[in-house]
Design a protein around this motif. Structure first.
Motif, short mmCIF file in Angstrom:
data_model
loop_
_atom_site.label_atom_id
_atom_site.label_comp_id
_atom_site.label_asym_id
_atom_site.label_seq_id
_atom_site.Cartn_x
_atom_site.Cartn_y
_atom_site.Cartn_z
N MET A 1 44.84 64.49 -79.76
CA MET A 1 46.32 64.57 -80.10
C MET A 1 46.33 64.02 -81.30
SD MET A 1 47.65 66.07 -76.34
CE MET A 1 49.74 66.66 -76.83
N GLN A 2 46.30 62.98 -81.52
CA GLN A 2 46.69 61.59 -82.18
C GLN A 2 46.17 61.53 -83.72
OE1 GLN A 2 48.61 59.63 -79.78
NE2 GLN A 2 48.74 58.79 -81.57
N ALA A 3 45.61 62.90 -84.12
CA ALA A 3 45.70 63.04 -85.41
C ALA A 3 46.51 62.93 -86.12
CB ALA A 3 44.31 63.87 -85.25
N ALA A 4 47.19 63.96 -85.58
CA ALA A 4 48.36 63.96 -87.24
C ALA A 4 49.13 62.60 -87.06
CB ALA A 4 49.30 64.79 -87.21
N MET A 5 49.68 61.54 -85.95
CA MET A 5 49.89 60.75 -85.51
C MET A 5 48.98 59.21 -86.42
SD MET A 5 53.50 61.38 -84.95
CE MET A 5 53.89 60.54 -84.57
N ASP A 6 48.01 59.56 -86.32
CA ASP A 6 47.52 58.15 -86.23
C ASP A 6 47.59 58.31 -87.83
OD1 ASP A 6 46.40 57.47 -84.08
OD2 ASP A 6 44.05 58.26 -84.35
N ILE A 7 47.22 59.73 -89.01
CA ILE A 7 47.35 59.74 -90.27
C ILE A 7 48.86 59.12 -90.53
CG2 ILE A 7 47.40 61.31 -91.90
CD1 ILE A 7 45.36 62.67 -90.41
N THR A 8 49.71 59.64 -89.83
CA THR A 8 51.39 59.29 -90.49
C THR A 8 51.13 57.87 -89.88
OG1 THR A 8 52.10 61.33 -89.79
CG2 THR A 8 53.81 59.73 -90.03
N PHE B 1 52.19 70.91 -81.27
CA PHE B 1 51.76 70.72 -82.99
C PHE B 1 50.35 69.86 -82.94
CE2 PHE B 1 52.18 67.94 -86.51
CZ PHE B 1 52.26 68.60 -87.38
N LEU B 2 50.86 68.98 -82.08
CA LEU B 2 49.37 67.84 -82.50
C LEU B 2 48.34 68.32 -81.82
CD1 LEU B 2 51.20 64.87 -80.78
CD2 LEU B 2 50.36 65.30 -83.19
N GLY B 3 48.03 69.18 -81.06
CA GLY B 3 47.06 69.97 -80.31
C GLY B 3 46.17 70.64 -81.64
N CYS B 4 46.75 71.81 -82.60
CA CYS B 4 46.82 72.55 -83.43
C CYS B 4 46.18 71.30 -84.46
CB CYS B 4 48.11 72.68 -84.14
SG CYS B 4 47.35 74.18 -85.46
N ALA B 5 46.08 71.02 -84.50
CA ALA B 5 46.39 68.84 -85.62
C ALA B 5 44.94 69.09 -85.14
CB ALA B 5 47.51 67.93 -86.27
N GLU B 6 44.41 68.83 -83.79
CA GLU B 6 43.33 68.31 -83.96
C GLU B 6 42.21 69.05 -83.98
OE1 GLU B 6 42.25 66.48 -79.83
OE2 GLU B 6 43.41 64.75 -80.62
N LYS C 1 49.14 55.98 -90.20
CA LYS C 1 48.64 54.97 -91.23
C LYS C 1 49.25 54.35 -92.52
CE LYS C 1 43.26 54.66 -92.89
NZ LYS C 1 42.24 55.15 -93.14
N TYR C 2 49.49 55.52 -93.17
CA TYR C 2 49.75 55.97 -93.87
C TYR C 2 51.52 55.46 -94.55
CZ TYR C 2 45.42 57.12 -95.03
OH TYR C 2 44.12 57.34 -96.16
N CYS C 3 52.44 56.18 -93.32
CA CYS C 3 53.73 55.97 -93.55
C CYS C 3 54.65 55.23 -92.32
CB CYS C 3 54.63 57.48 -93.15
SG CYS C 3 53.54 58.32 -94.38
N HIS C 4 53.89 54.06 -92.15
CA HIS C 4 54.07 53.22 -91.14
C HIS C 4 55.35 52.47 -91.49
CE1 HIS C 4 53.30 50.02 -87.81
NE2 HIS C 4 53.59 49.20 -88.45
N LYS C 5 55.99 51.58 -91.93
CA LYS C 5 57.04 51.06 -92.28
C LYS C 5 58.01 52.30 -92.19
CE LYS C 5 59.51 49.31 -95.35
NZ LYS C 5 60.64 50.02 -97.00
N GLU C 6 57.87 53.65 -92.68
CA GLU C 6 59.01 54.63 -92.87
C GLU C 6 58.96 54.94 -90.92
OE1 GLU C 6 56.56 54.29 -94.77
OE2 GLU C 6 57.17 54.99 -96.65
#
Length: 107
Positions: A1-8, A86-91, A10-15
């Protein structure tokens, strides 16, 4: 379930951090008070190819989650089932062949 959040994260941490702080600080007005920061997160994530693939493949779940947030602006936690779908789908998205490390975007 963490796939989308991890990517976000990683690349958009500050935002993500700025937006999360704003939402936490404005529980009843976050939808208005944090709109500009939400747009910064959206701009950051829209430029990343892995996130683009996830949003493309899971667009229905993402739209349903956004609709829930709009309909429950004072109770965003009531949309936890939508975000879970949504996160389940992202995985399940096949990101093989997608460049996970594109060149950095200028700020």
């Amino acid at each position: 379930m963490q796939a989308a959040m991890d990517i976000t994260a990683k690349y958009c941490h500050k935002e993500m951090e700025e937006y999360g702080s704003c939402v936490a600080s404005n529980p009843s007005t976050w939808h208005q008070s944090c709109h500009e920061l939400k747009m910064k997160v959206a701009q950051c994530t829209s430029s990343h190819p892995v996130i683009q693939k996830i949003r493309q493949d899971c667009s229905q779940q993402f739209v349903e989650f956004e609709r829930c947030l709009k309909e429950n602006q004072n109770q965003p936690t009531s949309c936890s089932a939508h975000v879970a779908r949504f996160l389940g789908c992202a995985e399940t998205v096949d990101i093989s062949g997608v460049d996970a490390n594109p060149p950095a975007q200028p700020s």
